[in-house]
Design a protein around this motif. Structure first.
Motif, PDB file in Angstrom:
ATOM      1  N   SER A 183     -38.063 -13.411  26.003  1.00 30.87           N
ATOM      2  CA  SER A 183     -36.801 -13.434  25.268  1.00 30.87           C
ATOM      3  C   SER A 183     -37.054 -13.916  23.847  1.00 30.87           C
ATOM      4  CB  SER A 183     -35.796 -14.363  25.957  1.00 30.87           C
ATOM      5  OG  SER A 183     -36.232 -15.700  25.871  1.00 30.87           O
ATOM      6  N   VAL A 184     -36.240 -13.421  22.932  1.00 30.18           N
ATOM      7  CA  VAL A 184     -36.385 -13.814  21.529  1.00 30.18           C
ATOM      8  C   VAL A 184     -36.154 -15.309  21.364  1.00 30.18           C
ATOM      9  CG1 VAL A 184     -35.458 -13.459  19.215  1.00 30.18           C
ATOM     10  CG2 VAL A 184     -35.684 -11.525  20.770  1.00 30.18           C
ATOM     11  N   ALA A 190     -35.469  -8.173  16.669  1.00 25.02           N
ATOM     12  CA  ALA A 190     -35.266  -9.566  16.241  1.00 25.02           C
ATOM     13  C   ALA A 190     -36.574 -10.251  15.870  1.00 25.02           C
ATOM     14  CB  ALA A 190     -34.563 -10.352  17.338  1.00 25.02           C
ATOM     15  N   ILE A 191     -37.698  -9.782  16.422  1.00 25.76           N
ATOM     16  CA  ILE A 191     -38.984 -10.431  16.123  1.00 25.76           C
ATOM     17  C   ILE A 191     -39.956  -9.497  15.405  1.00 25.76           C
ATOM     18  CG2 ILE A 191     -38.884 -12.080  18.020  1.00 25.76           C
ATOM     19  CD1 ILE A 191     -40.688 -10.207  19.621  1.00 25.76           C
ATOM     20  N   GLU A 211     -34.926  -6.749  22.860  1.00 22.30           N
ATOM     21  CA  GLU A 211     -34.392  -6.881  21.494  1.00 22.30           C
ATOM     22  C   GLU A 211     -35.541  -7.046  20.504  1.00 22.30           C
ATOM     23  OE1 GLU A 211     -31.389  -6.232  21.001  1.00 22.30           O
ATOM     24  OE2 GLU A 211     -30.619  -6.386  23.042  1.00 22.30           O
ATOM     25  N   THR A 271     -34.534  -1.835  22.045  1.00 19.08           N
ATOM     26  CA  THR A 271     -33.775  -2.147  20.844  1.00 19.08           C
ATOM     27  C   THR A 271     -32.611  -1.173  20.714  1.00 19.08           C
ATOM     28  OG1 THR A 271     -33.878  -2.400  18.437  1.00 19.08           O
ATOM     29  CG2 THR A 271     -35.224  -0.664  19.386  1.00 19.08           C
TER      30      THR A 271
END
Length: 605
Positions: A407-408, A445-446, A442, A484
């Motif tokens: 997870s982010v 986000a990174i 996601e 994403t």
């Protein structure tokens, strides 16, 4: 020499004599206290041994696989020395039991000692620690010497993390690193003929020094996790035996309602229920039995001691250090049980992804012989709610490979420097547990686009991800799946072949796919009753998550009426149509909100 000088010399000599006598007395008392402490530990162990003889495996509910493993690795070679010698079996030097508190680590060792008729020395680490320099080491040496004298023997260190914590965490002349070094040398000095097995238990294994965890010291690492449903049922039966239970008490339902409860929690619940009923019986001066209502009242106000964060930490430790492959699917519930068959629609996408990943993860050697370059990554993109994350989890479950999800929030928890280390750790864990799938949820986000003005710290994060996926480090039998809904925000360097080789767009489901999704959520019979074909035609632009919300809204109405006294109430087409008036497609809502935001921005300009 006058009188005064003579008296000074006499006082000086007396002082020297007193100092020497005090030193001798201190040495004598230290040696005496050390031997006395060791003898006190032995007396305590003898008293405990008498109690431990009374504990058997039957007193421990569930955990059949763990009990079998402990017996095979410890009891069998120590009780059957001749047979073990014939087959070259040697008991492990050390066994580490790790898991959440209250799950029976200490109890299992006492049951083993009682059943196998082995000497059992229980070591409370606080009894070893001393304020005097060198005394703690002397006590530890004495314990190992006594264990050799009383072989075959189990030397059990409860909460071993107290002295086994990583040495770099200590500074100065701390006694803990010295004790750990002495313990390591004592374990290394043990031979199979000594008949001594070191057993340690801890609920924070991630804090232990790596030198303890290598083979040759703690050869066997056994995870004693939270009891599954069957184990909870067995534990409840053990603790409810002899109690006056009413006929309506269904322990199976109690076991269902106590997920993530430890064995100690279940024992406490049984005690609390019995105490509650006993007090009520005393106040009313009439005996009554324990009912199902009593159990549910206690459970509703009793929280489980095992948190989700603890389970995540134990799973990481198991992936890094546990030297065995044991499935723990019984403890996993919910989304982890999802397979591709549980996902409605997307038949072509599911089939292609399954075949592709099966080749990569199951037939890697054949691909190598044919000189077919493996794919490094797979990117799923599309609107929110179409099931990208669910698809990745279902692929791992269907192919029966390890899924390492990231997870982010977890990556960014320790800042950018810690995030780089976390990404490296995740990929190392994936290599150790191959075949495996790394899920980067996601991804945008990174791994956002790098520009000249972008933060250099965030660029380091993208660079590390590129390094891990570029093949500089071997990614054999490891596939990265990214998800994403903003593919335009992802750095272009990640989207080229050799990193994310396959990019799959998951669009909103069409009419046939929506019908299949509704059937998954409503069931085949209910789908016929409500005419899912018509509902599917009316739900254009609905995502899978929207359809799930639609089915939930309709079912909630039926459920409320059943609770009010209409148990024969069934789901109808009218229920679905009413739910359709309340649930709108999330993609449409977002587009409207986006339009409003643009108008507001234009007006402000």
């Amino acid at each position: 020499m006058n009188y005064a000088e003579t008296m000074v010399i006499i006082f000086i000599l007396l002082g020297i004599i007193v100092y020497i006598l005090m030193g001798l007395f201190k040495r004598f008392t230290t040696n005496f206290s050390t031997s006395e402490k060791a003898s006190q530990v032995q007396v305590k162990n003898k008293k405990k041994e008498e109690d431990e003889r009374k504990i058997t495996w039957n007193d421990i509910g569930g955990y059949e696989d763990v009990k079998k493993e402990i017996r095979e690795y410890i009891e069998f070679p120590m009780k059957n020395k001749e047979l073990a010698k014939t087959y070259g079996l040697r008991p492990p030097k050390g066994v580490l039991l790790f898991g959440p508190p209250g799950c029976g680590k200490t109890l299992m060792m006492r049951a083993l000692a009682g059943e196998a008729k082995l000497n059992f020395i229980y070591v409370n680490v606080s009894d070893i620690m001393s304020k005097w320099y060198g005394e703690s080491e002397a006590r530890l040496k004495e314990l190992f010497a006594n264990a050799r004298k009383n072989s075959p023997c189990i030397l059990f260190f409860d909460e071993i993390d107290t002295i086994g914590v990583r040495r770099e965490t200590h500074s100065g002349d701390s006694v803990t690193p010295r004790l750990l070094s002495l313990m390591l040398s004592e374990i290394d000095g043990l031979h199979s003929d000594d008949g001594v097995i070191i057993v340690g238990s801890t609920n924070v294994p991630q804090t232990l020094d790596k030198a303890l965890l290598r083979a040759g010291r703690f050869d066997k690492l056994i995870f004693i996790g939270p009891p599954n449903k069957q184990a909870r049922l067995e534990i409840l039966k053990v603790h409810c035996s002899g109690k006056p239970l009413a006929e309506d008490v269904d322990l199976t339902k109690v076991a269902d309602a106590t997920e993530r409860y430890s064995g100690a929690d279940l024992a406490n619940i049984c005690q609390e229920v019995a105490r509650k009923v006993a007090v009520e019986a005393l106040e009313s001066k009439s005996e009554r039995k324990i009912t199902m209502k009593d159990f549910m009242e206690i459970i509703q106000r009793y929280k489980p001691s095992i948190t989700l964060q603890m389970l995540e930490e134990f799973e990481k430790f198991r992936l890094d250090y546990e030297r065995r492959s044991r499935k723990s699917d019984d403890s996993k519930e919910g989304d982890d049980r999802i397979t591709l068959d549980d996902i409605g629609g997307y038949m072509k996408v599911k089939q292609e992804l399954k075949e592709l990943l099966e080749l990569q993860l199951k037939y890697a050697k054949l691909m190598e012989q044919m000189k077919v370059p493996p794919i490094r990554g797979l990117l799923l993109y599309g609107p929110p709610g179409v099931g990208k994350t669910m698809m990745a989890k279902a692929l791992a479950r269907t192919l029966d490979v390890k899924l390492i999800s990231v997870s982010v929030a977890e990556i960014m928890y320790k800042g950018y420097e810690g995030a780089v280390a976390t990404i490296k750790e995740v990929f190392n864990r994936a290599r150790e547990n191959r075949p495996s799938i790394v899920l980067l949820d996601e991804l945008d986000a990174i791994a956002s686009r790098r520009t000249q003005r972008s933060n250099t710290e965030s660029s380091k994060l993208v660079n590390q991800l590129l390094t891990e996926m570029d093949g500089i480090r071997n990614l054999k039998e490891v596939v990265v799946i990214g998800t994403t809904n903003r593919i335009s925000a992802i750095d272009p360097a990640l989207l080229r072949p050799g990193r994310f080789d396959i990019v799959v767009k998951m669009n909103l489901p069409n009419t046939e796919e929506r019908m299949d999704i509704l059937e998954k959520y409503l069931g085949t019979e209910s789908c016929k009753e409500v005419d899912c074909k018509v509902i599917a035609e009316l739900t254009e632009r609905f995502s899978g998550a929207d359809l799930a919300a639609l089915a939930r809204e309709a079912k909630m109405k039926v459920l409320k009426e059943m609770i009010k006294g209409n148990p024969d109430r069934k789901l109808t087409k009218e229920d679905m149509m009413e739910a359709l008036k309340k649930i709108k497609p999330s993609t449409l809502i977002r587009s409207v909100e986006k339009g409003k935001g643009q108008k507001l921005q234009e007006g402000s300009l």
